[in-house]
Design a protein around this motif. Structure first.
Motif: not given
Length: 253
Positions: A68-92
């Motif tokens: 699911e997309l709601g709540g702090p647990f999954y939103s935090t996971i997604l935010d960190v994944i997106d932030t780190q992958l963008r540094k490597l030139g990837y999109h989520v």
């Protein structure tokens, strides 16, 4: 050089199905898609459209599956994944696969049809065998919050059993002996592991495990409230409550 016909014969599907898998058009069942991917890999087939693309065939995207997309647990996971992958030139590309096996398999099929370069999966409804087969088909894969021995280098997990033990030991140190425990849904491995940690801490402290003090929640605030009412209605004596996550704790309060 292998041909489209060779792939279709080895995979046991039509040439049209092979084309749909390669081009990511229309819906193809997961089983057929896996068969096609395996056949392509085994034969070393290189579709003309891919040969014309970069030799790596990379799209610069990574698929992420969460329940699911709601709540702090999954939103935090997604935010960190997106932030780190963008540094490597990837999109989520994110797909919320729900808490059903069918929904999560649909997410896998959708993301593979988008030609993502890899998958990051937080999906407890997908079996170990399914994920092992997916990886063996050639899909780069990371599994979150779960440990599969055959995929140990592709799994990122935490020791929920130790966590449950440490929480219980803390409450015991604070002088509590009758500790109520609201678990997460026990069809989930992390919830079962936290319960085992609770039991281990009680055992080591010489305190008998009491089923009356334990009830199952569902990792939601409403579920925590329902579980707390059950414990209160039992009329048992307790001086502390171990809630399996923040939502349950809020509901219990």
């Amino acid at each position: 050089m292998a041909t489209l016909k060779d792939v279709s014969e080895l995979a046991g599907v039509s040439q049209a199905t092979v084309s749909r898998v390669i081009n990511g058009t229309d819906r193809v069942s997961h089983d057929k898609k896996l068969n096609v991917v395996k056949a392509i890999k085994e034969l070393g087939y290189r579709p003309h459209s891919i040969i014309q693309a970069q030799s790596s065939s990379r799209t610069g995207s990574v698929g992420v599956i969460v329940p699911e997309l709601g709540g702090p647990f999954y939103s935090t996971i997604l935010d960190v994944i997106d932030t780190q992958l963008r540094k490597l030139g990837y999109h989520v590309i994110v797909s919320a696969g729900s808490n059903t096996e069918e929904g999560q398999k649909e997410s896998v099929t959708f993301l593979l049809s988008r030609r993502v370069d890899a998958l990051i999966v937080h999906a407890h409804q997908l079996s170990d065998d399914y994920l092992i087969e997916l990886q063996e088909s050639g899909v780069p894969l990371v599994v979150l919050n779960r440990f599969i021995p055959e995929m140990n280098t592709s799994c990122i997990s935490i020791d929920n059993e130790l966590g449950g033990k440490l929480v219980t030991q803390y409450l015991l140190k604070m002088g509590h002996e009758n500790i109520a425990f609201i678990t997460g849904p026990l069809d989930k491995s992390d919830a079962r592991a936290r319960l085992q940690g609770y039991r281990n801490a009680l055992y080591e402290a010489g305190i008998a495990f009491d089923y009356v003090l334990v009830t199952e929640g569902d990792f939601t605030e409403a579920g925590g409230a329902r579980a707390m009412r059950k414990i209160l209605n039992r009329g048992c004596q307790f001086t502390a409550v171990f809630a399996s996550n923040d939502y349950i704790a809020l509901g219990a309060c």
